[in-house]
Design an enzyme around this catalytic site. Sequence first.
Site, PDB file in Angstrom:
ATOM      1  N   LYS A  15       0.896  -1.241   0.166  1.00  0.00           N
ATOM      2  CA  LYS A  15       0.014   0.076  -0.024  1.00  0.00           C
ATOM      3  C   LYS A  15       0.928   1.047   0.030  1.00  0.00           C
ATOM      4  O   LYS A  15       1.965   1.184   0.727  1.00  0.00           O
ATOM      5  CB  LYS A  15      -0.817  -0.113   1.218  1.00  0.00           C
ATOM      6  CG  LYS A  15      -2.007   1.158   1.267  1.00  0.00           C
ATOM      7  CD  LYS A  15      -2.983   0.904   2.305  1.00  0.00           C
ATOM      8  CE  LYS A  15      -4.114   1.942   2.392  1.00  0.00           C
ATOM      9  NZ  LYS A  15      -5.025   1.937   3.434  1.00  0.00           N
ATOM     10  N   SER A  22     -10.136  -0.461   6.702  1.00  0.00           N
ATOM     11  CA  SER A  22      -9.559  -0.288   5.489  1.00  0.00           C
ATOM     12  C   SER A  22      -8.819  -1.542   4.875  1.00  0.00           C
ATOM     13  O   SER A  22      -8.344  -1.505   3.732  1.00  0.00           O
ATOM     14  CB  SER A  22      -8.601   0.913   5.266  1.00  0.00           C
ATOM     15  OG  SER A  22      -9.361   2.082   5.527  1.00  0.00           O
ATOM     16  N   SER A  79      -9.983   1.870   2.496  1.00  0.00           N
ATOM     17  CA  SER A  79      -9.074   2.390   1.660  1.00  0.00           C
ATOM     18  C   SER A  79      -7.989   1.738   0.883  1.00  0.00           C
ATOM     19  O   SER A  79      -7.475   2.313   0.080  1.00  0.00           O
ATOM     20  CB  SER A  79      -8.419   3.592   2.532  1.00  0.00           C
ATOM     21  OG  SER A  79      -7.608   3.013   3.249  1.00  0.00           O
TER      22      SER A  79
END
Lengths: 483, 110
Positions: free
Chosen positions: A85, A184, A160
């Site tokens: 990420k 997330s 997210s």
Amino acid sequence: MTAPQESSAAGAAALTIAASVRSGERSALEVVKEHLEVIGQRETEVHAFNLVTTEHALAAATAVDQLVAQGEDPGPLAGVPVAIKDNLCTRGVATTCSSKILEGWVPPYDATVVTRLAAAGAIMVGKTNMDEFAMGSSTENSAFGPTRNPHDLGRVPGGSSGGSAAAVAAGFAPISLGSDTGGSIRQPAALCGVVGVKPTYGTVSRLGLVAFGSSLDQVGPFANSVAEAALVCEVIGGHDPADSTSIPQAFPAVSEHLSDGVAGMRIGLITEMMGEGIAPDVALRIRAAAEALAAAGAEVEEVSVPAVTYGLSAYYLVAPAEASSNLSRYDGVRYGLRVDAPTTGEMMELTRTAGFGDEVKRRIMLGTYALSAGYYDAFYGTALKVRTLIRRDFDQAYERFDALLSPTSPTTAFAFGDKTADPMSMYLNDVCTIATNLAGHPAMSVPYGLGDDGMPVGAQVLAPALGEVAMFRVAAVLEGSLA
Amino acid sequence: MTELTSPDRTDGARITTEEVAKVAKLARLRLTEEELTRFTSQLADVLEHAADLDLLDLEGVEPMARPIPLANVFREDIPGPILNRDEVLAVAPAAEDGFFRVPPVLGESE
């Protein structure tokens, strides 16, 4: 009923890859090239990555192969491609948090989790797209355009960590890392039909994770199977002296308990997460999950955890409050964007105004408001007390149960634009995941079949702090019951 | 902390445009008129939802600021690796003589 099968597009899973690379049967270079080819085929339509690190990956794979040739063991994830990420710092590789304010910034150090993955032989193939600064539930808040759900390109992957979930679902990498502040990791895992784990707060280092809500943030893995996710947790977890909120012990030994089953375990189905607001087709799959656990010998009962219904309100005061403080560092002085102006004050204001997207601005303002004198007690102070109530209600439930069960997300993946005009409707997506972060507990999402629209449904398994062994046992049984 | 005083609550609004403008200034954000109106309404929605917390009896409940009871985490005072200054300054927006460079600070009116 099974989850969509395209998830194993790149062939072998992480454990098979590592075993074959360690034994010299396959080269890491060959494995990485295969995955880069899959990325080349579908990345344009999925947009899981902000950056594909081709050169880095080829060099790292060659280094792993050299270790094998020298008779050394590259580690338990030898040659396994991993997507990271883009809020995890990678030395020499741009880290943007999908924000214009960090565009072009190249961190001078690696996050501890990135160092540990590399030390275990894993190979980073790219930095994944996300909602800006991890604020969002659909990846539509990325400054670089949304990620699309590999199972239906017209739908969001969740967020997210949408890019990390999509990367695994599309077969770009067998494993990836995300971060979970209010769901997330778990929510995009559910929407993309993969496994996603939010470990106990403090079990995985936050050093090098760009801070959003520091008392809530936790790094964790995505994978196509419970066993792969367990191994990644063990590799990235454990004490880090450089993170003062890191618990001084090893990550719970989950892998060795995956076959233990759930016979005799007590599992509670959370009443508050099975009624209003939960789509009937999702609830149906979670009831099927509860039946599967009962069939495997667990005692399954409904349990009320009343305070979780206040989680959303408490979270949307606590997280923005922490974010408003954490994001004050983006002022054009030390990194990323600077909009020039005659004075430093104006420069900071113009930089922040140009660099942050709408959702980030909303949360910064909400947090600044909640922390202001005159409102501090009414908002932030109240939210912290509600946090205690949530923890207390969970503690009471865990006196009777070893683990809890709920949906991960109230619906399957929704269409682009469905919730962008109304932030509150987007926030409601987090209703099943948020309480876990407020309590600091672990939880994970396991694919459990499909909704009426043919899209994946995720079952959420929750456990008390450091209860990862019980959590993974339940997850493994759920996974096995679909096979 | 800066005191925020609500100008007028008789309309029942959870947050006013004046308050949002003040908060934006504190957070060093510049809003257009359109943004001010839109953000005020969206923030009011969130605060309206959070009003459910007012119904709870929180008498005697201790606040929980962090999830684990770690406090005063000390380590031995042994020098370890530190960031390379040149590497850090190389990715800064502006640097000079080993420092971050910024526009004039003194003489600003706040």
